[in-house]
Design an enzyme around this catalytic site. Structure first.
Site, PDB file in Angstrom:
ATOM      1  CG  ASP A 248      -1.989  -1.071   1.163  1.00 39.33           C
ATOM      2  OD1 ASP A 248      -2.229  -1.596   0.055  1.00 39.33           O
ATOM      3  OD2 ASP A 248      -2.574  -1.392   2.216  1.00 39.33           O
ATOM      4  CG  ASP A 250      -1.695   3.930   3.386  1.00 40.11           C
ATOM      5  OD1 ASP A 250      -1.193   2.812   3.187  1.00 40.11           O
ATOM      6  OD2 ASP A 250      -2.893   4.082   3.716  1.00 40.11           O
ATOM      7  CD1 TRP A 310     -10.133  -0.644   3.195  1.00 38.38           C
ATOM      8  CD2 TRP A 310     -11.607  -1.707   4.503  1.00 38.38           C
ATOM      9  NE1 TRP A 310      -9.495  -0.955   4.360  1.00 38.38           N
ATOM     10  CE2 TRP A 310     -10.384  -1.608   5.192  1.00 38.38           C
ATOM     11  CE3 TRP A 310     -12.694  -2.340   5.124  1.00 38.38           C
ATOM     12  CZ2 TRP A 310     -10.198  -2.105   6.477  1.00 38.38           C
ATOM     13  CZ3 TRP A 310     -12.516  -2.846   6.403  1.00 38.38           C
ATOM     14  CH2 TRP A 310     -11.278  -2.720   7.066  1.00 38.38           C
ATOM     15  CD  GLU A 313      -7.983  -6.513  -0.056  1.00 37.13           C
ATOM     16  OE1 GLU A 313      -7.101  -5.786   0.450  1.00 37.13           O
ATOM     17  OE2 GLU A 313      -9.194  -6.333   0.147  1.00 37.13           O
ATOM     18  CG  ASP A 314      -6.392  -8.302   4.017  1.00 38.54           C
ATOM     19  OD1 ASP A 314      -7.582  -8.605   3.883  1.00 38.54           O
ATOM     20  OD2 ASP A 314      -6.006  -7.481   4.869  1.00 38.54           O
ATOM     21  CG  MET A 340      -1.583   4.374   7.533  1.00 43.86           C
ATOM     22  SD  MET A 340      -3.121   3.514   7.923  1.00 43.86           S
ATOM     23  CE  MET A 340      -2.729   1.891   7.279  1.00 43.86           C
ATOM     24  CG  HIS A 343      -5.385   8.020   4.211  1.00 40.04           C
ATOM     25  ND1 HIS A 343      -6.481   7.340   3.728  1.00 40.04           N
ATOM     26  CD2 HIS A 343      -4.464   7.068   4.526  1.00 40.04           C
ATOM     27  CE1 HIS A 343      -6.242   6.048   3.742  1.00 40.04           C
ATOM     28  NE2 HIS A 343      -5.029   5.858   4.231  1.00 40.04           N
ATOM     29  NE  ARG A 345     -13.386   3.467   5.340  1.00 41.21           N
ATOM     30  CZ  ARG A 345     -12.625   2.421   5.642  1.00 41.21           C
ATOM     31  NH1 ARG A 345     -12.050   1.731   4.675  1.00 41.21           N
ATOM     32  NH2 ARG A 345     -12.428   2.070   6.891  1.00 41.21           N
TER      33      ARG A 345
END
Length: 404
Positions: A248, A250, A310, A313-314, A340, A343, A345
């Site tokens: 990712d 971030d 969101w 998937e992981d 991280m 931010h 969403r």
């Protein structure tokens, strides 16, 4: 008769005196000859040393090339003569630690040596393997996002990174060729910090790598895992990668000993994020930053394409790994720490309400949903100084079933 005794005594004394003088004279001549002999030896030694020095300097500095054509030739004519097929010869009397006496003692013949032609370049020596623990690592890093970051600054900080975000260590041969894949949309500011920190870390780790930003065009629902499949496919068009790191944009590692290459088992790098209190949130967590070799990736049929929005998937990827008889490897919790970039969403990346049902069906879906079923439209590939941007259209999520 009485007068003869003193005369005889005098004659005896005179005889002894004359004999002593003769002895001293002979001794003096002998010493004189010895001194002359020593002097001649010194002169001979000096002459030999001058000959040797003269020979060395004529070969090294070519100051007397006009009188030395039969041995070395002129340096100005060597390349031309070599091009015409002629060779120059020289007799080597200037071997390290050798003297003229050693040549005479051994009876060594002075064999002519062929001077190498100037148009022959020596083959480069093969590079040694890169060390498993690179010596230039720093360890714990200070990561902050308060200072303003620009692409110009990052580019100046990384002059050795070539177009497209590629880098290869100049002094060793890495085991892995690594493609770093980042799913992306509207995160330009985060990307500047990621490049600012990761490029120096990866270079210190002696990684042979390329960075690929997979940009989802349009404003439809975001699909992280499908973008990662796209990144895998497009990176292989660029180079023969055998290791893939999925990150990712971030997440920044806080320790450069967290080495970004592949391992014997699928790797989960981001095991201790600051947003989780630097702990693993649960045993099956595989999110943030992960890595698989090409063989491992194909064994699980890549990543699922049907997780729109969101989450989920992981966990599906973790299930694919364990269902195919592999285990997740992780670094030490003190090394696998990440910060991280805070931010809000993203729009069109709301939590997927179907994710829990899909996770439970991984065993049934992983054979048909994955890299083997990937479809997308490649719009643009653009190489920037610090990364390669790949813009794609990946479609829309299927309509959700109506609840009646």
């Amino acid at each position: 008769m009485p007068v003869a005794a003193p005369a005889l005594s005098w004659l005896a004394v005179a005889g002894r005196s004359s004999s002593s003088a003769m002895t001293r004279l002979m001794l003096g001549r002998t010493l004189e000859r010895i001194c002359k002999g020593v002097l001649l030896l010194c002169l001979l030694h000096f002459l030999i040393m001058m000959i040797l020095y003269f020979d060395v300097y004529t070969q090294r500095f070519d100051l007397f090339s006009r009188f030395n054509n039969g041995r070395n030739g002129s340096r100005n004519n060597v390349s031309g003569a070599a091009g015409n097929g002629h060779h120059f010869y020289y007799y080597n009397l200037s071997r390290p630690n050798a003297t003229l006496a050693s040549y005479l003692a051994t009876g060594e013949q002075l064999v002519p040596s062929v001077q190498p032609e100037t148009n022959q370049t020596p083959s480069p020596k093969p590079l040694p393997p890169c060390p498993e623990n690179p010596p230039g690592l720093v360890g714990r890093l200070l990561i902050e996002f308060s200072s303003q970051m620009t692409m110009e600054r990052v580019q100046k900080e990384n002059p050795n990174v070539t177009e497209g975000g590629r880098y290869t260590p100049p002094d060793c041969r890495p085991r892995w060729k690594v493609a770093i894949i980042i799913p992306f949309r509207h995160r330009e500011n985060h990307l500047k910090y990621w490049l600012h920190y990761l490029h120096p870390i990866l270079r210190r780790q002696r990684i042979d790598y390329g960075i690929y930003i997979i940009n989802q065009l349009g404003e439809d629902t975001f699909n992280r895992a499908k973008l990662l499949n796209v990144g895998y496919t497009e990176a292989l068009k660029d180079a023969e990668y055998d290791c893939f790191i999925f990150s990712d944009v971030d997440l920044i590692p806080m320790d450069d000993r967290n080495l970004y290459h592949c391992y014997d088992q699928p790797r989960h790098f981001a095991i201790a994020m600051d947003k989780f209190g630097f702990r693993l949130p649960y045993a099956g967590y595989f999110g943030g930053v992960s890595g698989l070799s090409k063989k491992q990736f194909l064994k699980i049929n890549g990543f699922p394409n049907e997780y729109w929005g969101w989450g989920g998937e992981d966990d599906d990827i973790y299930n694919r790994i364990t269902l195919n008889g592999m285990k997740v490897s992780r670094p030490d919790v003190r090394i696998g720490r990440y910060r991280m970039i805070k931010h809000e969403r993203d729009k069109h990346n709301e939590p997927n309400p179907q994710r829990f049902n899909k996770i439970q069906n991984t065993k049934n879906t992983m054979k048909k949903d994955g890299i083997s079923s990937l479809t997308y439209r490649l719009v643009q590939v653009k190489r920037y100084p610090l990364y390669t941007n790949i813009s794609v259209e990946i479609g829309k999520p299927p309509p959700r079933p109506f609840k009646g």
